[in-house]
Write a protein that holds these residues in place. Structure first.
Motif, PDB file in Angstrom:
ATOM      1  N   HIS A  79       0.854  -1.187   0.000  1.00  0.00           N
ATOM      2  CA  HIS A  79       0.000   0.000   0.000  1.00  0.00           C
ATOM      3  C   HIS A  79       0.889   1.235   0.000  1.00  0.00           C
ATOM      4  O   HIS A  79       1.781   1.367   0.844  1.00  0.00           O
ATOM      5  N   LEU A  80       0.635   2.150  -0.931  1.00  0.00           N
ATOM      6  CA  LEU A  80       1.472   3.327  -1.102  1.00  0.00           C
ATOM      7  C   LEU A  80       0.826   4.558  -0.495  1.00  0.00           C
ATOM      8  O   LEU A  80      -0.340   4.869  -0.780  1.00  0.00           O
ATOM      9  N   ASP A  81       1.587   5.262   0.342  1.00  0.00           N
ATOM     10  CA  ASP A  81       1.203   6.572   0.839  1.00  0.00           C
ATOM     11  C   ASP A  81      -0.128   6.516   1.571  1.00  0.00           C
ATOM     12  O   ASP A  81      -0.638   5.457   1.916  1.00  0.00           O
ATOM     13  N   SER A  82      -0.703   7.676   1.852  1.00  0.00           N
ATOM     14  CA  SER A  82      -2.011   7.781   2.493  1.00  0.00           C
ATOM     15  C   SER A  82      -2.700   9.005   1.933  1.00  0.00           C
ATOM     16  O   SER A  82      -2.065  10.034   1.704  1.00  0.00           O
ATOM     17  N   GLY A  83      -3.991   8.887   1.704  1.00  0.00           N
ATOM     18  CA  GLY A  83      -4.746  10.021   1.183  1.00  0.00           C
ATOM     19  C   GLY A  83      -5.398  10.862   2.259  1.00  0.00           C
ATOM     20  O   GLY A  83      -6.136  11.792   1.948  1.00  0.00           O
ATOM     21  N   ALA A  84      -5.109  10.558   3.534  1.00  0.00           N
ATOM     22  CA  ALA A  84      -5.834  11.208   4.626  1.00  0.00           C
ATOM     23  C   ALA A  84      -5.660  12.720   4.614  1.00  0.00           C
ATOM     24  O   ALA A  84      -6.590  13.466   4.941  1.00  0.00           O
ATOM     25  N   ASP A  85      -4.471  13.222   4.243  1.00  0.00           N
ATOM     26  CA  ASP A  85      -4.244  14.658   4.286  1.00  0.00           C
ATOM     27  C   ASP A  85      -5.006  15.401   3.194  1.00  0.00           C
ATOM     28  O   ASP A  85      -5.075  16.632   3.210  1.00  0.00           O
ATOM     29  N   ALA A  86      -5.592  14.658   2.231  1.00  0.00           N
ATOM     30  CA  ALA A  86      -6.345  15.318   1.163  1.00  0.00           C
ATOM     31  C   ALA A  86      -7.571  16.044   1.704  1.00  0.00           C
ATOM     32  O   ALA A  86      -8.058  16.988   1.087  1.00  0.00           O
ATOM     33  N   GLY A 122     -13.730  11.414  -0.531  1.00  0.00           N
ATOM     34  CA  GLY A 122     -12.633  11.496  -1.489  1.00  0.00           C
ATOM     35  C   GLY A 122     -13.031  12.087  -2.820  1.00  0.00           C
ATOM     36  O   GLY A 122     -12.204  12.684  -3.515  1.00  0.00           O
ATOM     37  N   ALA A 123     -14.319  11.952  -3.227  1.00  0.00           N
ATOM     38  CA  ALA A 123     -14.754  12.486  -4.517  1.00  0.00           C
ATOM     39  C   ALA A 123     -14.685  14.002  -4.563  1.00  0.00           C
ATOM     40  O   ALA A 123     -14.667  14.589  -5.641  1.00  0.00           O
ATOM     41  N   ALA A 124     -14.627  14.655  -3.398  1.00  0.00           N
ATOM     42  CA  ALA A 124     -14.537  16.107  -3.353  1.00  0.00           C
ATOM     43  C   ALA A 124     -13.094  16.587  -3.232  1.00  0.00           C
ATOM     44  O   ALA A 124     -12.853  17.774  -3.030  1.00  0.00           O
ATOM     45  N   THR A 125     -12.128  15.683  -3.371  1.00  0.00           N
ATOM     46  CA  THR A 125     -10.716  16.025  -3.273  1.00  0.00           C
ATOM     47  C   THR A 125     -10.049  15.891  -4.641  1.00  0.00           C
ATOM     48  O   THR A 125     -10.696  15.603  -5.644  1.00  0.00           O
ATOM     49  N   SER A 126      -8.739  16.067  -4.671  1.00  0.00           N
ATOM     50  CA  SER A 126      -7.983  15.903  -5.912  1.00  0.00           C
ATOM     51  C   SER A 126      -7.654  14.449  -6.193  1.00  0.00           C
ATOM     52  O   SER A 126      -6.917  14.153  -7.134  1.00  0.00           O
ATOM     53  N   LEU A 127      -8.177  13.536  -5.404  1.00  0.00           N
ATOM     54  CA  LEU A 127      -7.938  12.112  -5.619  1.00  0.00           C
ATOM     55  C   LEU A 127      -9.014  11.563  -6.554  1.00  0.00           C
ATOM     56  O   LEU A 127     -10.156  11.358  -6.156  1.00  0.00           O
ATOM     57  N   ASP A 128      -8.651  11.342  -7.804  1.00  0.00           N
ATOM     58  CA  ASP A 128      -9.566  10.873  -8.839  1.00  0.00           C
ATOM     59  C   ASP A 128      -9.351   9.379  -9.011  1.00  0.00           C
ATOM     60  O   ASP A 128      -8.314   8.941  -9.523  1.00  0.00           O
ATOM     61  N   LEU A 181      -4.948  -1.381  -7.208  1.00  0.00           N
ATOM     62  CA  LEU A 181      -6.089  -1.526  -6.293  1.00  0.00           C
ATOM     63  C   LEU A 181      -6.377  -0.234  -5.530  1.00  0.00           C
ATOM     64  O   LEU A 181      -5.961  -0.080  -4.379  1.00  0.00           O
ATOM     65  N   PRO A 182      -7.101   0.719  -6.125  1.00  0.00           N
ATOM     66  CA  PRO A 182      -7.557   1.867  -5.333  1.00  0.00           C
ATOM     67  C   PRO A 182      -8.608   1.404  -4.335  1.00  0.00           C
ATOM     68  O   PRO A 182      -9.497   0.626  -4.672  1.00  0.00           O
ATOM     69  N   GLY A 183      -8.493   1.853  -3.102  1.00  0.00           N
ATOM     70  CA  GLY A 183      -9.467   1.477  -2.072  1.00  0.00           C
ATOM     71  C   GLY A 183     -10.014   2.700  -1.370  1.00  0.00           C
ATOM     72  O   GLY A 183      -9.468   3.802  -1.479  1.00  0.00           O
ATOM     73  N   LEU A 184     -11.096   2.509  -0.635  1.00  0.00           N
ATOM     74  CA  LEU A 184     -11.732   3.597   0.095  1.00  0.00           C
ATOM     75  C   LEU A 184     -11.524   3.431   1.592  1.00  0.00           C
ATOM     76  O   LEU A 184     -11.366   2.317   2.093  1.00  0.00           O
ATOM     77  N   ASP A 185     -11.561   4.555   2.300  1.00  0.00           N
ATOM     78  CA  ASP A 185     -11.570   4.551   3.760  1.00  0.00           C
ATOM     79  C   ASP A 185     -13.019   4.643   4.239  1.00  0.00           C
ATOM     80  O   ASP A 185     -13.813   5.428   3.698  1.00  0.00           O
ATOM     81  N   TYR A 186     -13.350   3.859   5.260  1.00  0.00           N
ATOM     82  CA  TYR A 186     -14.704   3.832   5.814  1.00  0.00           C
ATOM     83  C   TYR A 186     -14.620   3.995   7.332  1.00  0.00           C
ATOM     84  O   TYR A 186     -14.165   3.100   8.035  1.00  0.00           O
ATOM     85  N   ARG A 187     -15.070   5.147   7.808  1.00  0.00           N
ATOM     86  CA  ARG A 187     -15.141   5.368   9.256  1.00  0.00           C
ATOM     87  C   ARG A 187     -16.418   6.182   9.534  1.00  0.00           C
ATOM     88  O   ARG A 187     -16.359   7.358   9.860  1.00  0.00           O
ATOM     89  N   HIS A 188     -17.544   5.521   9.388  1.00  0.00           N
ATOM     90  CA  HIS A 188     -18.842   6.195   9.456  1.00  0.00           C
ATOM     91  C   HIS A 188     -19.574   5.886  10.760  1.00  0.00           C
ATOM     92  O   HIS A 188     -19.438   4.793  11.310  1.00  0.00           O
ATOM     93  N   ARG A 189     -20.354   6.829  11.210  1.00  0.00           N
ATOM     94  CA  ARG A 189     -21.328   6.600  12.275  1.00  0.00           C
ATOM     95  C   ARG A 189     -22.663   6.303  11.608  1.00  0.00           C
ATOM     96  O   ARG A 189     -23.083   7.019  10.694  1.00  0.00           O
ATOM     97  N   PRO A 226     -10.814  22.991   2.312  1.00  0.00           N
ATOM     98  CA  PRO A 226     -11.014  22.135   1.146  1.00  0.00           C
ATOM     99  C   PRO A 226     -12.453  21.642   1.047  1.00  0.00           C
ATOM    100  O   PRO A 226     -13.139  21.453   2.049  1.00  0.00           O
ATOM    101  N   ALA A 227     -12.900  21.412  -0.202  1.00  0.00           N
ATOM    102  CA  ALA A 227     -14.255  20.931  -0.414  1.00  0.00           C
ATOM    103  C   ALA A 227     -14.492  19.600   0.287  1.00  0.00           C
ATOM    104  O   ALA A 227     -15.572  19.341   0.813  1.00  0.00           O
ATOM    105  N   GLY A 228     -13.473  18.722   0.288  1.00  0.00           N
ATOM    106  CA  GLY A 228     -13.629  17.419   0.928  1.00  0.00           C
ATOM    107  C   GLY A 228     -13.871  17.539   2.414  1.00  0.00           C
ATOM    108  O   GLY A 228     -14.683  16.808   2.988  1.00  0.00           O
TER     109      GLY A 228
END
Length: 683
Positions: free
Chosen positions: A185-192, A296-302, A312-320, A455-457
Motif C-alpha cells: 500500500h502506497l502513501d495515504s490520502g488522509a491529508d487530502a 474522497g470524490a470532493a478532493t484531488s484524488l480521482d 487496487l484503489p481502495g476507500l476509507d470507511y469510518r462512518h457513524r 477544502p471541499a472534501g
C-alpha cells in the motif's frame, strides 16, 4: 523485468475480482491491521494467532519511516530495538499461515505524530508544500499540526527513495511465495481532506514546474494555450498557476479548472513515482494499492486516474450509522464497485473501521458493524480493518495486546465466516440504472466552493453539501447551476429509492461500462460536459440507448467555455425517455415511473421507507444473499422482498425466516443490518 525468470513471474501475486490469485488458489482480501512496533515482540505470535482465528487471511502492516529512522538517513529495522524487527514480525505471520499487506508510506497515518514521517523531513523547507504566498502549508493534524510534505518536491522524493531502499532490502526476501508479502500500500490520502483546497497548495517550485509540464502535454502548442486562456503573451515556461478565484464569467474558469486537474494529475503521478521507487528497492512484482479518504470524490484524488497507476484503489470507511451515512456509503461504494469491475479487481476498503482514534468523532461497535455491512451490501468485496489489535491512541480494538479477544471480535469472526460460507466475493449486485458523474463536475465543485481555503472534501465530510459551498452567482451562468444540479441529484435518488429500483453511481470515465451494463444511464450536468463525453452520449442516444442528461443542457465544454458551434443532444430513439431531464421532483418521479414501465426495471420491494435492501446473485444468476439495512436509531418491523426464495437464514444471528406472499417479515435493530442467505428457491 531483466533477470526475472518466466517461472518466477508466474508465481507473482495477481489481483482478480475475488481477491488475490496465488498460484492455483484465490484468497479473499480479508485483512486486519496490526502495528508490530506498538507491541512487545513476545506478544506478536499471540496477537497474530488471534487475527487468524477470527478468520482474517492477511495482516495489514504499517511500516512508519519516522519510527524506524534513528538518525538522518539511518534506520533501525530491528538491529537494535527488537520491537522494530518488521521482518521478524512478518516471518511470524508467515509461520502462522497469514499473508501480509505492507505499508511503507512515506505517509502511513497510523495515529502517529507527523503521520509517520521523520520530524527532520517535516521541518526541512525543501520538502514542504508551499502556499500561494510561499509559506509552508500546515496540516491541522492531531495531536500536533505540522507542515505538509510537497508531493512534487524532488528533495522529498530523494529522501523517500533512501527510505524505500532501506526498508525494501529488509522486505524483498519476504515476497510471496518465499514470505507473506502479497500487496504493498502506497502513501495515504488522509491529508487530502485537511489541505486540498484548489488555491491552498502546493505552490512549491517543483510543483509549479510540474504544472507547466502538464500544460505543455495537454495543449501541445503555445498558440493552443493562448487561445484557451485568452492570453496572447502566455508561454509554457512562464505561466503561473491561479492563486485565487479571479474569473468573472464562466468562460474564464479554464485556468482554474486546469489547476484543479493538475492537482489530480500530481496525486496520480506521485503514486507512480512511489511505485517505481518501491519496485527498485526490491519489491518489484508486488501489486500496489492506495486509499481515498472519506469524501474522497470532493478532493484531488480521482479514482479512475489513480487506477491507471496502482492496481487496487481502495476507500476509507469510518462512518457513524445514520441515514446520511448510508447514502454516502451507497454513492462511494457503488462507484468503487464499477471501477473495480472494470479493472478486474475486488472493490476494496483500504481502511474499514474497527474501533476509532480519539482524534475522530466517537464510534462504537454498532457503527462499525453497520458500516461494514452497508459497504458489503453496496458492492464491497474485500477489506482491511483498522485496527484489530490494541495500541496507543486507539479505542475499541477487537483484540488486546496479549492476544485476548474483546467482545467486538465476535462480530468480525461471524462476518468473515458468513462471507466465506456464501462465497460472497464471487457474488454480484445488479444495478439497471447508472448515475454517471463527470469528473469535470467534481472539478467545478472544487473550484467554486465558497468556504475556501477550507477544502471541499473537509466541508463535505463535516456535513456541508454543494449548496453551502458554491460560488457561482457572479459568473453569468443564468443561475446557481451547481446548486441546482445538486438538488437534481437528490431528487433523482429519492425517486429511484421510492420505487426501490437498484441503481449505482459511476465515474464519468466509465460511461462505456455503464452503457454496456445498464438499461438507463443518467448524467448530471451543470451546463458543461467534456467534448468526448458529449460525443459518446450523443452516439449512444443515436443508436437507441436510454441516456438522459439533467438538469441543464450541455452548452459548454469541460472548461466552461461556450461551444464554438451549437450543441444539442439528439432525441433518444429508445423508449421515449427524455434526453434532457427536468429538475422538478414531480417531473423526475414521472420519468422514473415511465422508465420502470417501458424498460422493465425491476424493484426490490421493502417497507417501511427507512429500510434499504440489496440482493446479490451468484454466477448462474440466482439470488444468493439479501441485505436489509436500517440506518435509523429505532428498531423497525420490516417486510422485504424474498427475491424468489422460500426461506432465508440470518448468517449473523442464525435466525430463520419463511417467505409469505413473496415477502420476509423480520425486525431490524436501530443502526443495524441483516445478512441473509437465501435458500429453497422457487425456481
Amino acid at each position: 523485468m531483466i533477470g526475472v525468470s518466466s517461472t518466477e513471474r508466474a508465481q507473482r501475486p495477481r489481483l482478480v475480482p475475488a481477491g488475490l490469485a496465488l498460484g492455483d488458489r484465490v484468497v479473499p482480501l480479508f485483512a486486519g491491521a496490526v502495528r508490530y512496533y506498538e507491541l512487545e515482540p513476545e506478544d506478536w505470535r499471540a496477537a497474530l494467532a488471534r487475527v487468524k482465528e477470527l478468520g482474517f487471511r492477511l495482516v495489514d502492516v504499517s511500516i512508519p519511516w519516522g519510527v524506524h529512522e534513528v538518525g538522518p538517513g539511518v534506520m533501525d529495522l530491528g538491529e537494535h530495538a527488537a520491537r522494530l524487527d518488521v521482518a521478524g514480525f512478518l516471518r511470524t505471520a508467515h509461520a502462522l499461515g497469514l499473508l501480509a499487506i505492507v505499508r511503507p508510506g512515506p505517509i502511513v497515518g497510523a495515529e502517529l505524530t507527523w503521520l509517520g514521517l521523520p520530524e527532520r523531513i517535516v521541518w526541512d523547507a525543501a520538502c514542504q508544500a508551499r502556499s500561494p504566498s510561499g509559506r509552508p502549508v500546515v496540516l491541522p493534524a492531531l495531536p500536533l499540526p505540522f507542515p505538509a510534505p510537497s508531493r512534487a518536491s524532488e528533495a522529498f522524493h530523494a529522501e523517500v527513495r533512501q527510505w524505500f531502499s532501506a526498508v525494501g532490502a529488509a522486505l524483498a526476501p519476504l515476497r510471496w511465495p518465499d514470505g507473506p508479502i502479497v500487496l504493498a500500500h502506497l502513501d495515504s490520502g488522509a491529508d487530502a481532506l485537511a489541505r486540498d483546497g484548489v488555491y491552498d497548495g502546493d505552490h512549491h517550485p517543483d510543483a509549479i514546474a510540474a504544472y507547466r509540464r502538464f500544460l505543455e502535454e495537454k495543449y501541445r502548442r503555445v498558440d493552443e494555450l493562448r487561445r484557451a486562456y485568452d492570453a496572447p503573451d502566455a508561454t509554457f515556461a512562464q505561466l503561473e498557476p491561479p492563486r485565487r478565484l479571479t474569473a468573472r464569467v464562466a468562460s474564464e474558469l479554464g485556468p482554474h479548472l486546469d489547476w484543479a486537474e493538475f492537482q489530480e494529475h500530481l496525486r496520480a503521478s506521485t503514486l507512480g513515482r512511489l511505485r517505481e521507487a518501491l519496485a527498485r528497492s526490491g519489491l518489484e512484482g508486488v501489486p500496489t494499492s492506495c486509499d481515498l479518504p472519506m469524501s474522497g470524490a470532493a478532493t484531488s484524488l480521482d479514482a479512475p486516474r489513480l487506477a491507471r497507476v496502482v492496481e487496487l484503489p481502495g476507500l476509507d470507511y469510518r462512518h457513524r450509522a445514520s441515514p446520511r451515512a448510508r447514502a454516502e456509503l451507497f454513492r462511494r461504494t457503488t462507484a468503487l464497485a464499477t471501477l473495480a469491475a472494470t479493472r478486474g479487481v475486488p472493490a476494496y476498503a483500504a481502511e474499514l473501521g474497527a474501533g476509532c482514534s480519539p482524534f475522530e468523532p466517537p464510534r462504537d461497535e454498532r457503527d462499525d458493524a453497520f458500516t461494514a455491512l452497508a459497504a458489503l451490501a453496496y458492492g464491497l468485496r474485500g477489506f482491511s480493518t483498522r485496527l484489530l489489535v490494541e495500541q496507543s491512541r486507539w479505542i475499541g480494538a477487537p483484540i488486546e495486546r496479549g492476544g485476548r479477544a474483546r467482545p467486538p471480535a465476535a462480530f468480525w469472526k461471524q462476518l468473515i465466516a458468513a462471507l466465506e460460507r456464501v462465497r460472497f466475493v464471487e457474488l454480484t449486485r445488479r444495478a439497471e440504472v447508472r448515475v454517471v458523474v463527470p469528473r469535470s463536475l467534481r472539478r467545478l465543485e472544487r473550484v467554486l466552493h465558497a468556504l475556501g481555503p477550507l477544502p471541499a472534501g473537509l466541508v463535505h465530510a463535516a456535513g456541508g453539501g454543494v449548496s453551502v459551498r458554491a460560488l457561482e452567482e457572479d459568473l453569468a451562468l443564468g443561475g446557481p447551476v451547481l446548486i441546482e444540479t445538486d438538488a437534481f441529484l437528490g431528487a433523482l435518488e429519492q425517486a429511484l429509492e421510492r420505487r426501490r429500483i437498484p441503481y449505482a453511481f459511476t465515474d464519468g470515465a466509465l460511461l462505456e461500462r455503464a452503457l454496456e451494463e445498464a438499461a438507463w444511464v443518467i448524467v448530471p450536468c451543470a451546463g458543461a460536459l467534456e467534448p468526448e463525453l458529449f460525443d459518446r452520449i450523443a452516439t449512444a442516444l443515436g443508436r437507441g440507448d436510454a441516456v438522459s442528461v439533467g438538469p441543464h443542457p450541455p452548452t459548454r465544454d469541460g472548461a466552461m467555455r461556450a461551444a464554438s458551434e451549437p450543441r444539442a443532444l439528439p432525441a433518444s430513439a429508445d423508449a421515449g425517455l427524455p434526453a434532457l431531464l427536468d429538475d422538478a421532483p414531480d417531473a423526475l418521479e414521472r420519468v422514473v415511473e415511465r422508465a420502470a414501465r417501458t424498460l422493465g426495471l425491476r424493484s426490490l420491494e421493502a417497507e417501511p421507507p427507512e429500510v434499504s435492501v440489496t440482493v446479490h446473485h451468484d454466477a448462474g444468476g440466482r439470488p444468493a444473499v439479501l441485505f436489509v439495512l436500517n440506518p435509523s436509531s429505532r428498531e423497525l418491523a420490516a417486510r422485504v422482498t424474498c427475491a424468489g426464495a422460500r426461506s432465508a437464514l440470518d448468517l449473523l444471528s442464525n435466525e430463520r425466516f419463511a417467505a409469505q406472499g413473496g415477502f420476509f417479515s423480520l425486525s431490524v435493530s436501530g443502526r443495524g443490518a441483516r445478512l441473509l442467505e437465501l435458500t429453497d428457491h422457487l425456481v
